[in-house]
Design a protein around this motif. Structure first.
Motif, PDB file in Angstrom:
ATOM      1  N   GLY A 189       0.845  21.485  -4.608  1.00  0.00           N
ATOM      2  CA  GLY A 189       0.205  21.652  -5.903  1.00  0.00           C
ATOM      3  C   GLY A 189      -0.472  20.341  -6.273  1.00  0.00           C
ATOM      4  N   LEU A 190      -1.444  20.426  -7.152  1.00  0.00           N
ATOM      5  CA  LEU A 190      -2.201  19.242  -7.534  1.00  0.00           C
ATOM      6  C   LEU A 190      -1.308  18.177  -8.160  1.00  0.00           C
ATOM      7  N   TYR A 191      -0.412  18.592  -9.047  1.00  0.00           N
ATOM      8  CA  TYR A 191       0.465  17.623  -9.707  1.00  0.00           C
ATOM      9  C   TYR A 191       1.510  17.077  -8.750  1.00  0.00           C
ATOM     10  N   GLY A 192       2.010  17.915  -7.862  1.00  0.00           N
ATOM     11  CA  GLY A 192       2.969  17.437  -6.864  1.00  0.00           C
ATOM     12  C   GLY A 192       2.338  16.426  -5.922  1.00  0.00           C
ATOM     13  N   TYR A 193       1.094  16.660  -5.547  1.00  0.00           N
ATOM     14  CA  TYR A 193       0.382  15.722  -4.680  1.00  0.00           C
ATOM     15  C   TYR A 193       0.209  14.380  -5.390  1.00  0.00           C
ATOM     16  N   GLN A 194      -0.207  14.438  -6.675  1.00  0.00           N
ATOM     17  CA  GLN A 194      -0.384  13.207  -7.445  1.00  0.00           C
ATOM     18  C   GLN A 194       0.946  12.476  -7.623  1.00  0.00           C
ATOM     19  N   GLU A 195       2.024  13.203  -7.844  1.00  0.00           N
ATOM     20  CA  GLU A 195       3.343  12.574  -7.965  1.00  0.00           C
ATOM     21  C   GLU A 195       3.730  11.870  -6.672  1.00  0.00           C
ATOM     22  N   GLU A 196       3.422  12.482  -5.536  1.00  0.00           N
ATOM     23  CA  GLU A 196       3.727  11.854  -4.240  1.00  0.00           C
ATOM     24  C   GLU A 196       2.882  10.598  -4.039  1.00  0.00           C
ATOM     25  N   LEU A 197       1.622  10.629  -4.434  1.00  0.00           N
ATOM     26  CA  LEU A 197       0.782   9.425  -4.363  1.00  0.00           C
ATOM     27  C   LEU A 197       1.378   8.308  -5.213  1.00  0.00           C
ATOM     28  N   ASP A 198       1.755   8.647  -6.443  1.00  0.00           N
ATOM     29  CA  ASP A 198       2.340   7.642  -7.346  1.00  0.00           C
ATOM     30  C   ASP A 198       3.633   7.082  -6.770  1.00  0.00           C
ATOM     31  N   HIS A 199       4.451   7.960  -6.223  1.00  0.00           N
ATOM     32  CA  HIS A 199       5.729   7.532  -5.626  1.00  0.00           C
ATOM     33  C   HIS A 199       5.491   6.575  -4.459  1.00  0.00           C
ATOM     34  N   ARG A 200       4.579   6.914  -3.559  1.00  0.00           N
ATOM     35  CA  ARG A 200       4.276   6.041  -2.416  1.00  0.00           C
ATOM     36  C   ARG A 200       3.740   4.691  -2.867  1.00  0.00           C
ATOM     37  N   HIS A 201       2.887   4.718  -3.865  1.00  0.00           N
ATOM     38  CA  HIS A 201       2.304   3.472  -4.358  1.00  0.00           C
ATOM     39  C   HIS A 201       3.381   2.575  -4.973  1.00  0.00           C
ATOM     40  N   GLU A 202       4.210   3.141  -5.828  1.00  0.00           N
ATOM     41  CA  GLU A 202       5.278   2.362  -6.473  1.00  0.00           C
ATOM     42  C   GLU A 202       6.300   1.858  -5.456  1.00  0.00           C
ATOM     43  N   LYS A 203       6.679   2.705  -4.527  1.00  0.00           N
ATOM     44  CA  LYS A 203       7.700   2.365  -3.531  1.00  0.00           C
ATOM     45  C   LYS A 203       7.237   1.240  -2.606  1.00  0.00           C
ATOM     46  N   ASN A 204       5.963   1.232  -2.254  1.00  0.00           N
ATOM     47  CA  ASN A 204       5.475   0.306  -1.233  1.00  0.00           C
ATOM     48  C   ASN A 204       4.662  -0.874  -1.761  1.00  0.00           C
ATOM     49  N   ALA A 205       4.320  -0.886  -3.029  1.00  0.00           N
ATOM     50  CA  ALA A 205       3.390  -1.878  -3.571  1.00  0.00           C
ATOM     51  C   ALA A 205       3.767  -3.316  -3.240  1.00  0.00           C
ATOM     52  N   ASN A 206       5.047  -3.622  -3.190  1.00  0.00           N
ATOM     53  CA  ASN A 206       5.475  -5.003  -2.946  1.00  0.00           C
ATOM     54  C   ASN A 206       5.973  -5.237  -1.522  1.00  0.00           C
ATOM     55  N   ASN A 207       5.795  -4.260  -0.657  1.00  0.00           N
ATOM     56  CA  ASN A 207       6.218  -4.429   0.737  1.00  0.00           C
ATOM     57  C   ASN A 207       5.350  -5.477   1.426  1.00  0.00           C
ATOM     58  N   ARG A 208       5.996  -6.240   2.277  1.00  0.00           N
ATOM     59  CA  ARG A 208       5.260  -7.245   3.044  1.00  0.00           C
ATOM     60  C   ARG A 208       4.331  -6.567   4.038  1.00  0.00           C
ATOM     61  N   GLY A 209       3.384  -7.320   4.531  1.00  0.00           N
ATOM     62  CA  GLY A 209       2.456  -6.799   5.540  1.00  0.00           C
ATOM     63  C   GLY A 209       1.269  -6.121   4.890  1.00  0.00           C
ATOM     64  N   PHE A 210       0.927  -4.957   5.399  1.00  0.00           N
ATOM     65  CA  PHE A 210      -0.279  -4.255   4.972  1.00  0.00           C
ATOM     66  C   PHE A 210      -0.338  -4.107   3.455  1.00  0.00           C
ATOM     67  N   TRP A 211       0.733  -3.642   2.837  1.00  0.00           N
ATOM     68  CA  TRP A 211       0.711  -3.320   1.414  1.00  0.00           C
ATOM     69  C   TRP A 211       0.413  -4.544   0.554  1.00  0.00           C
ATOM     70  N   GLN A 212       0.895  -5.721   0.944  1.00  0.00           N
ATOM     71  CA  GLN A 212       0.624  -6.922   0.162  1.00  0.00           C
ATOM     72  C   GLN A 212      -0.760  -7.490   0.455  1.00  0.00           C
ATOM     73  N   GLN A 213      -1.227  -7.348   1.696  1.00  0.00           N
ATOM     74  CA  GLN A 213      -2.472  -7.989   2.091  1.00  0.00           C
ATOM     75  C   GLN A 213      -3.716  -7.132   1.881  1.00  0.00           C
ATOM     76  N   ALA A 214      -3.550  -5.824   1.863  1.00  0.00           N
ATOM     77  CA  ALA A 214      -4.710  -4.930   1.733  1.00  0.00           C
ATOM     78  C   ALA A 214      -5.228  -4.925   0.302  1.00  0.00           C
ATOM     79  N   LYS A 215      -6.502  -4.615   0.179  1.00  0.00           N
ATOM     80  CA  LYS A 215      -7.109  -4.431  -1.141  1.00  0.00           C
ATOM     81  C   LYS A 215      -7.041  -2.958  -1.488  1.00  0.00           C
ATOM     82  N   ASP A 216      -6.519  -2.674  -2.670  1.00  0.00           N
ATOM     83  CA  ASP A 216      -6.503  -1.299  -3.163  1.00  0.00           C
ATOM     84  C   ASP A 216      -7.849  -1.061  -3.814  1.00  0.00           C
ATOM     85  N   LEU A 217      -8.700  -0.309  -3.132  1.00  0.00           N
ATOM     86  CA  LEU A 217     -10.065  -0.068  -3.614  1.00  0.00           C
ATOM     87  C   LEU A 217     -10.140   1.102  -4.584  1.00  0.00           C
ATOM     88  N   GLY A 218      -9.007   1.783  -4.753  1.00  0.00           N
ATOM     89  CA  GLY A 218      -8.959   2.922  -5.662  1.00  0.00           C
ATOM     90  C   GLY A 218      -9.575   4.150  -5.097  1.00  0.00           C
TER      91      GLY A 218
END
Length: 147
Positions: free
Chosen positions: A118-147
């Motif tokens: 569902g559209l809202y479930g997909y958005q919730e999963e995106l938000d969850h992945r972003h919050e869970k990984n935002a401070n992880n070392r490696g790719f998540w810290q070094q990459a630019k989030d272009l939106g």
């Protein structure tokens, strides 16, 4: 003379990456981008990994890294490699027809996941992945989030 870190990179690799970023953003897909410092490789994580990660380069990658989409300039070799996770790694030459097909396949995958969650479930999963990984070392810290 000043040279930014991208100036020595393979021009074709940069062009493909820029085109991919613009295309996916135009389709509402979130893109994170990391340009490697020591090689011409550029990495794009799509929808915070929901649509996997793409590596664009002019040379083969390291064997132990398992990117789903591997776009390699002048690539000649097997197209698919199965993974233990139930999906195939794809290897694609820089070729407009092959890149177009890959982009359409990614859009179909996204549509399928939205139908499934569902559209809202997909958005919730995106938000969850972003919050869970935002401070992880490696790719998540070094990459630019272009939106």
């Amino acid at each position: 003379m000043y040279r930014n870190r991208h100036s020595g990179k393979n021009r074709k690799v940069r062009q493909v990456a820029d085109t991919m970023v613009h295309f996916f953003q135009s389709q509402g897909i979130k893109v994170m981008r990391y340009d490697a410092y020591s090689t011409s490789s550029i990495y794009l994580k799509l929808d915070y990994g929901m649509l996997y990660t793409m590596r664009i380069s002019d040379h083969p990658g390291k064997k132990y890294l398992r990117y789903r989409y591997n776009i390699i300039k002048e690539y000649h070799g097997h197209r698919y490699e199965p993974t233990d996770w139930g999906w195939n790694r794809e290897f694609i030459a820089i070729n407009p027809d092959k890149l177009n097909k890959m982009c359409l396949d990614i859009l179909k995958m996204r549509a399928s996941k939205i139908r499934q969650l569902g559209l809202y479930g997909y958005q919730e999963e995106l938000d969850h992945r972003h919050e869970k990984n935002a401070n992880n070392r490696g790719f998540w810290q070094q990459a630019k989030d272009l939106g």
